[in-house]
Write an enzyme that holds these catalytic residues in place. Structure first.
Site, PDB file in Angstrom:
ATOM      1  N   TYR A   1     -21.728   4.454  -3.140  1.00 23.05           N
ATOM      2  CA  TYR A   1     -22.759   4.888  -4.084  1.00 23.05           C
ATOM      3  C   TYR A   1     -23.198   3.708  -4.972  1.00 23.05           C
ATOM      4  O   TYR A   1     -24.389   3.454  -5.134  1.00 23.05           O
ATOM      5  CB  TYR A   1     -22.229   6.043  -4.939  1.00 23.05           C
TER       6      TYR A   1
ATOM      7  N   LYS B   1       0.861  -1.177   0.000  1.00 22.52           N
ATOM      8  CA  LYS B   1       0.000   0.000   0.000  1.00 22.52           C
ATOM      9  C   LYS B   1       0.897   1.227   0.000  1.00 22.52           C
ATOM     10  O   LYS B   1       2.067   1.149   0.414  1.00 22.52           O
ATOM     11  CB  LYS B   1      -0.865  -0.004   1.272  1.00 22.52           C
TER      12      LYS B   1
ATOM     13  N   VAL C   1     -17.395   3.606  -3.668  1.00 31.59           N
ATOM     14  CA  VAL C   1     -17.955   2.259  -3.513  1.00 31.59           C
ATOM     15  C   VAL C   1     -19.390   2.326  -2.983  1.00 31.59           C
ATOM     16  O   VAL C   1     -20.297   1.672  -3.499  1.00 31.59           O
ATOM     17  CB  VAL C   1     -17.100   1.393  -2.559  1.00 31.59           C
TER      18      VAL C   1
ATOM     19  N   GLY D   1     -21.176   5.965   4.540  1.00 24.64           N
ATOM     20  CA  GLY D   1     -20.243   6.386   3.493  1.00 24.64           C
ATOM     21  C   GLY D   1     -20.762   6.039   2.112  1.00 24.64           C
ATOM     22  O   GLY D   1     -20.898   4.869   1.773  1.00 24.64           O
TER      23      GLY D   1
HETATM   24  P1  NAD Z   1     -14.363   7.385  -1.045  1.00 24.07           P
HETATM   25  O1  NAD Z   1     -13.409   8.374  -0.475  1.00 24.07           O
HETATM   26  O2  NAD Z   1     -14.849   7.601  -2.446  1.00 24.07           O
HETATM   27  O3  NAD Z   1     -15.673   7.287  -0.121  1.00 24.07           O
HETATM   28  C1  NAD Z   1     -15.633   7.291   1.258  1.00 24.07           C
HETATM   29  C2  NAD Z   1     -16.830   8.121   1.705  1.00 24.07           C
HETATM   30  O4  NAD Z   1     -16.956   7.991   3.114  1.00 24.07           O
HETATM   31  C3  NAD Z   1     -16.681   9.602   1.397  1.00 24.07           C
HETATM   32  O5  NAD Z   1     -17.849  10.074   0.733  1.00 24.07           O
HETATM   33  C4  NAD Z   1     -16.515  10.236   2.778  1.00 24.07           C
HETATM   34  O6  NAD Z   1     -17.058  11.539   2.857  1.00 24.07           O
HETATM   35  C5  NAD Z   1     -17.267   9.268   3.649  1.00 24.07           C
HETATM   36  N1  NAD Z   1     -16.900   9.297   5.062  1.00 24.07           N
HETATM   37  C6  NAD Z   1     -15.678   9.422   5.636  1.00 24.07           C
HETATM   38  N2  NAD Z   1     -15.784   9.374   6.979  1.00 24.07           N
HETATM   39  C7  NAD Z   1     -17.099   9.204   7.255  1.00 24.07           C
HETATM   40  C8  NAD Z   1     -17.838   9.057   8.457  1.00 24.07           C
HETATM   41  N3  NAD Z   1     -17.251   9.100   9.648  1.00 24.07           N
HETATM   42  N4  NAD Z   1     -19.177   8.890   8.363  1.00 24.07           N
HETATM   43  C9  NAD Z   1     -19.802   8.844   7.175  1.00 24.07           C
HETATM   44  N5  NAD Z   1     -19.142   8.979   6.001  1.00 24.07           N
HETATM   45  C10 NAD Z   1     -17.819   9.157   6.041  1.00 24.07           C
HETATM   46  O7  NAD Z   1     -13.700   5.960  -0.881  1.00 24.07           O
HETATM   47  P2  NAD Z   1     -14.150   4.585  -1.536  1.00 24.07           P
HETATM   48  O8  NAD Z   1     -13.259   4.271  -2.672  1.00 24.07           O
HETATM   49  O9  NAD Z   1     -15.617   4.566  -1.725  1.00 24.07           O
HETATM   50  O10 NAD Z   1     -13.750   3.569  -0.383  1.00 24.07           O
HETATM   51  C11 NAD Z   1     -14.560   3.413   0.774  1.00 24.07           C
HETATM   52  C12 NAD Z   1     -13.901   2.394   1.698  1.00 24.07           C
HETATM   53  O11 NAD Z   1     -13.791   1.143   1.016  1.00 24.07           O
HETATM   54  C13 NAD Z   1     -12.482   2.744   2.144  1.00 24.07           C
HETATM   55  O12 NAD Z   1     -12.268   2.246   3.437  1.00 24.07           O
HETATM   56  C14 NAD Z   1     -11.601   1.989   1.154  1.00 24.07           C
HETATM   57  O13 NAD Z   1     -10.328   1.728   1.683  1.00 24.07           O
HETATM   58  C15 NAD Z   1     -12.423   0.733   1.000  1.00 24.07           C
HETATM   59  N6  NAD Z   1     -12.174   0.021  -0.250  1.00 24.07           N
HETATM   60  C16 NAD Z   1     -12.337   0.655  -1.441  1.00 24.07           C
HETATM   61  C17 NAD Z   1     -12.108  -0.052  -2.615  1.00 24.07           C
HETATM   62  C18 NAD Z   1     -12.317   0.584  -3.965  1.00 24.07           C
HETATM   63  O14 NAD Z   1     -12.380  -0.145  -4.962  1.00 24.07           O
HETATM   64  N7  NAD Z   1     -12.472   1.903  -4.059  1.00 24.07           N
HETATM   65  C19 NAD Z   1     -11.703  -1.393  -2.560  1.00 24.07           C
HETATM   66  C20 NAD Z   1     -11.581  -2.021  -1.320  1.00 24.07           C
HETATM   67  C21 NAD Z   1     -11.812  -1.295  -0.164  1.00 24.07           C
END
Ligand code: NAD
Length: 357
Positions: A186, A80, A184, A180
């Site tokens: 959404y 990472k 993802v 959140g």
């Molecule tokens: P992202 O930044 O697009 O979305 C995260 C959302 O969570 C944001 O809209 C943010 O405002 C919100 N958020 C943050 N703190 C919050 C809280 N305390 N309460 C409510 N909402 C809050 O990130 P993402 O790509 O959607 O990833 C989301 C999670 O999934 C992360 O932990 C990431 O590591 C994990 N993940 C993502 C992927 C991927 O393909 N993008 C793959 C595996 C794991």
């Protein structure tokens, strides 16, 4: 933090501190384990308050990637990267070009992609300086943003959990609290709504919350209230460390299953969920869709959307296997998943040694 001691305790291979004063780059790349293959893991860009916070995050995330790839049956290790900075304010081309050169310096031991705060466009900049990048735009023959794949995998994992708890994998009428709704969350909200689930969402980003409310007609609650929502499934899709001593007693759900990495603040919180009869879908198993998708890019045949789709559906079976082992050995699902991943790595380590001799 005594870094080498910490690396020793959890068997990390390499930690690289990257600094380029000319462009303001301050980054850390952590390679946890490359037994099964090169370390794959995204770049997280975040305004960490301290260097120690950034280091703790990158180390935890890299190790989770080892387990994630092992659990998904991939020939990849775990790594990472974190870039210290505010993605809204500090993102620029030079920063990502510079970061790309550091990735290149690792000669393919670390393959990068996106994570929180980083977009496909940033990766295009990184790819100017290194070929060790996945998740580039679909037009570039790559698999694109991994978030829809992650969301689809989580959706299948949630169905497997429902089969276990409710005796059916239909989500119709089930109440789901989704924390959140970013990249993802959404997409996951869309799948869940289409499957007939009744959602409540929260996001600290008002625009993200408004989007699901306006586009999908889903009710929104303040971020601090999401743990108290009366629901069947709690789905953490924001940041990690949200399942802990204060939040567990507030949960009404029978299932915790979501996309966020490192959901449990400490390992013992997985045991606590099990003790309370809450089924926990181990985060790195259920959210492996993104890496499963990316891994197909690295195969000789290249990325294949149909194959990707069926592999993502396979997360349903993987979750079921973890649940079955947990029940058989009377351990938490979190421990069962860890054991499965650790056994696969240990077996590969033995094979590798024989081969090299
Ligand atoms: P992202 O930044 O697009 O979305 C995260 C959302 O969570 C944001 O809209 C943010 O405002 C919100 N958020 C943050 N703190 C919050 C809280 N305390 N309460 C409510 N909402 C809050 O990130 P993402 O790509 O959607 O990833 C989301 C999670 O999934 C992360 O932990 C990431 O590591 C994990 N993940 C993502 C992927 C991927 O393909 N993008 C793959 C595996 C794991």
């Amino acid at each position: 933090m005594n870094i080498l001691d910490y690396m020793g305790a959890y068997d990390y291979e390499q930690v690289v501190f990257c600094r380029d004063a000319g462009v303001g780059l301050r980054a850390i790349i952590a390679i946890h384990d490359t037994t099964l293959g090169p370390a794959l893991g995204g770049i997280r860009m975040w305004p960490y308050a301290t260097e120690e916070e950034a280091l703790t995050d990158v180390l935890r995330l890299a190790r989770a990637m080892t387990y994630k790839s092992a659990a998904a049956g991939l020939h990849l290790g775990g790594g990472k990267a974190v870039i210290m900075g505010d993605p809204q304010r500090d993102r620029n081309e030079a920063l990502f070009l510079s970061f790309g050169r550091f990735v290149e310096s690792l000669g393919g031991r670390y393959i990068t992609t996106e994570d929180v705060g980083v977009t496909v466009r940033d990766l295009e900049w990184v790819s100017q300086e290194t070929s060790h990048v996945t998740g580039l735009p679909i037009e570039a023959g790559s698999s694109g943003d991994p978030s829809p794949a992650t969301a689809f995998g989580v959706y299948n994992g949630i169905r497997a959990c429902c089969q276990e708890v409710y005796g059916t994998d239909s989500l119709k009428g089930l109440r789901i609290a989704l924390q959140g709704v970013g990249k993802v969350g959404y997409h996951l909200a869309q799948h869940l709504r289409e499957a007939g689930a009744m959602l409540t969402v929260a996001d600290i980003n008002e625009a993200a919350a408004r989007r699901v409310k306006e586009e999908l007609g889903i009710p929104v609650v303040p971020a601090r209230d999401i743990y108290d929502v009366d629901c069947d499934i709690f789905s953490p899709c924001a940041l990690g460390g949200v399942i802990h001593d204060e939040t567990i007693p507030r949960l009404k759900a029978k299932i915790v299953a979501g996309a966020a990495n490192n959901q449990l603040l400490e390992g013992r919180h997985g045991d606590e969920l099990a003790r309370r009869g809450i089924l926990y879908a181990p985060d790195y198993v259920i959210n492996g869709g993104g890496v499963i998708n990316l891994a197909l890019e690295l195969t000789p045949a290249g990325y294949d959307e149909e194959l990707a789709h069926s592999r993502l559906e396979g997360i349903y079976d993987t979750i079921q296997r973890v649940i079955a082992r947990a029940k058989k050995e009377a351990i938490s699902t979190a421990r069962a998943a860890d054991l499965q991943a650790e056994e696969r790595i240990a077996a590969a380590r033995r094979i590798k040694r024989l081969y090299l001799e």
